[in-house]
Scaffold this motif. Structure first.
Motif, PDB file in Angstrom:
ATOM      1  N   ILE A   1      30.390 111.619  48.429  1.00 16.58           N
ATOM      2  CA  ILE A   1      31.035 112.913  48.624  1.00 16.58           C
ATOM      3  C   ILE A   1      30.046 114.004  48.241  1.00 16.58           C
ATOM      4  N   THR A   2      30.018 115.063  49.029  1.00 16.33           N
ATOM      5  CA  THR A   2      29.100 116.170  48.785  1.00 16.33           C
ATOM      6  C   THR A   2      29.905 117.450  48.645  1.00 16.33           C
ATOM      7  N   ASN A   3      29.525 118.263  47.673  1.00 20.54           N
ATOM      8  CA  ASN A   3      30.161 119.557  47.474  1.00 20.54           C
ATOM      9  C   ASN A   3      29.405 120.580  48.318  1.00 20.54           C
ATOM     10  N   ILE A   4      30.027 121.021  49.410  1.00 16.21           N
ATOM     11  CA  ILE A   4      29.403 122.016  50.280  1.00 16.21           C
ATOM     12  C   ILE A   4      29.951 123.416  50.006  1.00 16.21           C
ATOM     13  N   GLY A   5      30.698 123.547  48.923  1.00  9.47           N
ATOM     14  CA  GLY A   5      31.227 124.843  48.526  1.00  9.47           C
ATOM     15  C   GLY A   5      30.289 125.550  47.569  1.00  9.47           C
ATOM     16  N   ASP A   6      30.810 126.613  46.924  1.00  7.20           N
ATOM     17  CA  ASP A   6      29.974 127.367  45.997  1.00  7.20           C
ATOM     18  C   ASP A   6      30.532 127.359  44.570  1.00  7.20           C
ATOM     19  N   LYS A   7      31.459 126.476  44.293  1.00  8.08           N
ATOM     20  CA  LYS A   7      31.989 126.247  42.941  1.00  8.08           C
ATOM     21  C   LYS A   7      31.882 124.758  42.649  1.00  8.08           C
ATOM     22  N   PRO A   8      31.816 124.342  41.386  1.00  7.07           N
ATOM     23  CA  PRO A   8      31.772 122.901  41.077  1.00  7.07           C
ATOM     24  C   PRO A   8      33.010 122.176  41.601  1.00  7.07           C
ATOM     25  N   LEU A   9      32.785 120.975  42.137  1.00  8.76           N
ATOM     26  CA  LEU A   9      33.854 120.123  42.649  1.00  8.76           C
ATOM     27  C   LEU A   9      34.270 119.161  41.545  1.00  8.76           C
ATOM     28  N   VAL A  10      35.563 119.123  41.245  1.00  6.75           N
ATOM     29  CA  VAL A  10      36.072 118.254  40.189  1.00  6.75           C
ATOM     30  C   VAL A  10      37.034 117.238  40.801  1.00  6.75           C
ATOM     31  N   LEU A  11      36.756 115.949  40.586  1.00  2.26           N
ATOM     32  CA  LEU A  11      37.686 114.888  40.972  1.00  2.26           C
ATOM     33  C   LEU A  11      38.543 114.625  39.742  1.00  2.26           C
ATOM     34  N   SER A  12      39.744 115.165  39.722  1.00  2.54           N
ATOM     35  CA  SER A  12      40.596 115.047  38.536  1.00  2.54           C
ATOM     36  C   SER A  12      41.253 113.675  38.417  1.00  2.54           C
ATOM     37  N   ASN A  13      41.501 113.006  39.558  1.00  5.41           N
ATOM     38  CA  ASN A  13      42.102 111.675  39.535  1.00  5.41           C
ATOM     39  C   ASN A  13      41.845 110.992  40.877  1.00  5.41           C
ATOM     40  N   VAL A  14      41.742 109.670  40.832  1.00  9.56           N
ATOM     41  CA  VAL A  14      41.597 108.870  42.049  1.00  9.56           C
ATOM     42  C   VAL A  14      42.567 107.699  41.920  1.00  9.56           C
ATOM     43  N   THR A  15      43.420 107.504  42.926  1.00 15.84           N
ATOM     44  CA  THR A  15      44.430 106.448  42.880  1.00 15.84           C
ATOM     45  C   THR A  15      44.236 105.483  44.051  1.00 15.84           C
TER      46      THR A  15
ATOM     47  N   LYS B   1      32.811 111.247  37.376  1.00 13.27           N
ATOM     48  CA  LYS B   1      33.762 111.943  36.492  1.00 13.27           C
ATOM     49  C   LYS B   1      33.323 113.372  36.174  1.00 13.27           C
ATOM     50  N   SER B   2      32.024 113.628  36.172  1.00 13.80           N
ATOM     51  CA  SER B   2      31.544 114.979  35.846  1.00 13.80           C
ATOM     52  C   SER B   2      31.651 115.875  37.073  1.00 13.80           C
ATOM     53  N   PRO B   3      31.780 117.197  36.863  1.00 17.94           N
ATOM     54  CA  PRO B   3      31.849 118.117  38.007  1.00 17.94           C
ATOM     55  C   PRO B   3      30.612 117.993  38.893  1.00 17.94           C
ATOM     56  N   ILE B   4      30.834 118.026  40.196  1.00 16.19           N
ATOM     57  CA  ILE B   4      29.750 117.928  41.172  1.00 16.19           C
ATOM     58  C   ILE B   4      29.376 119.362  41.559  1.00 16.19           C
ATOM     59  N   GLN B   5      28.155 119.730  41.241  1.00 13.48           N
ATOM     60  CA  GLN B   5      27.699 121.097  41.472  1.00 13.48           C
ATOM     61  C   GLN B   5      27.528 121.370  42.969  1.00 13.48           C
ATOM     62  N   PRO B   6      27.579 122.638  43.375  1.00 14.62           N
ATOM     63  CA  PRO B   6      27.375 122.975  44.791  1.00 14.62           C
ATOM     64  C   PRO B   6      26.060 122.393  45.316  1.00 14.62           C
ATOM     65  N   GLY B   7      26.132 121.737  46.478  1.00 18.20           N
ATOM     66  CA  GLY B   7      24.960 121.126  47.090  1.00 18.20           C
ATOM     67  C   GLY B   7      24.644 119.731  46.568  1.00 18.20           C
ATOM     68  N   SER B   8      25.359 119.278  45.548  1.00 13.79           N
ATOM     69  CA  SER B   8      25.125 117.948  44.974  1.00 13.79           C
ATOM     70  C   SER B   8      26.145 116.952  45.495  1.00 13.79           C
ATOM     71  N   SER B   9      25.879 115.662  45.218  1.00 17.45           N
ATOM     72  CA  SER B   9      26.749 114.590  45.696  1.00 17.45           C
ATOM     73  C   SER B   9      27.228 113.717  44.554  1.00 17.45           C
ATOM     74  N   GLY B  10      28.335 113.055  44.781  1.00 18.45           N
ATOM     75  CA  GLY B  10      28.888 112.065  43.859  1.00 18.45           C
ATOM     76  C   GLY B  10      29.395 110.887  44.670  1.00 18.45           C
ATOM     77  N   THR B  11      30.009 109.926  44.002  1.00 21.37           N
ATOM     78  CA  THR B  11      30.489 108.736  44.708  1.00 21.37           C
ATOM     79  C   THR B  11      31.890 108.357  44.268  1.00 21.37           C
ATOM     80  N   VAL B  12      32.553 107.645  45.164  1.00 20.62           N
ATOM     81  CA  VAL B  12      33.799 106.944  44.872  1.00 20.62           C
ATOM     82  C   VAL B  12      33.546 105.507  45.306  1.00 20.62           C
TER      83      VAL B  12
END
Length: 170
Positions: free
Chosen positions: A51-65, A77-88
């Motif tokens: 997952i990539t944050n293409i916005g201009d605020k940090p992306l937070v995944l608060s829960n995954v079910t 678990k940590s906020p994904i900064q704008p332009g950065s990526s994370g994984t599920v």
């Protein structure tokens, strides 16, 4: 008469609230569905969604079910900064034979409703790879030959050629 400082304060607050409303996290996926194809029975299978944050605020995944206890997830678990990526990462336990389709719900600050990812496939005791014996493909249909040709045919003859097919669709 309206005081000039009061008017400037109102304009400044209005423009600030407008810019705050526009600034937000936006999520983009490398894929939303992962098809495992065939999975061996009792051999867990893991899919990774980037997952990539293409916005201009940090992306937070608060829960995954997940839609069932047969699937376990781990996520950034940590906020994904704008332009950065994370994984599920989703691991399916493959303890039951047959086809499966499971969903993963992401709760984020990029959407008011959960965003769903899917994993699917078929748990089997033996993986059947038809690519060598059925090398020709038309969509999900595999064939053992690309064309059908007959030798010279005389009147009254009824030539027969066998065409073998495998349907790999759902």
């Amino acid at each position: 008469m309206i005081d000039m400082k009061y008017l400037l304060t109102i304009i400044t607050l209005a423009s600030l609230s407008t810019s705050l409303a526009i600034a937000q996290a936006k999520i983009e996926f490398d894929k939303k569905v992962h098809d495992f194809g065939e999975v061996l029975w009792k051999k867990p299978a893991t899919a990774t969604f980037t997952i990539t944050n293409i916005g201009d605020k940090p992306l937070v995944l608060s829960n995954v079910t997940t839609s069932c206890g047969c699937t376990v997830v781990d996520w950034t678990k940590s906020p994904i900064q704008p332009g950065s990526s994370g994984t599920v990462m989703s691991t399916f336990d493959a303890k039951m034979l047959g086809r499966f389709s499971k969903s993963i719900g992401l709760y984020t600050n990029a959407s008011n409703a959960p965003i769903y990812l899917n994993i699917k496939g078929e748990v089997t005791t033996e993986i059947k790879d038809f690519s060598k014996t059925f090398p020709y493909r038309i969509g999900p249909i595999l064939m053992d030959r690309e064309e059908i040709t007959f030798e010279d045919i005389n009147r009254g003859e009824n030539p027969v050629i066998e065409l073998n097919l495998v349907n790999t669709s759902d």
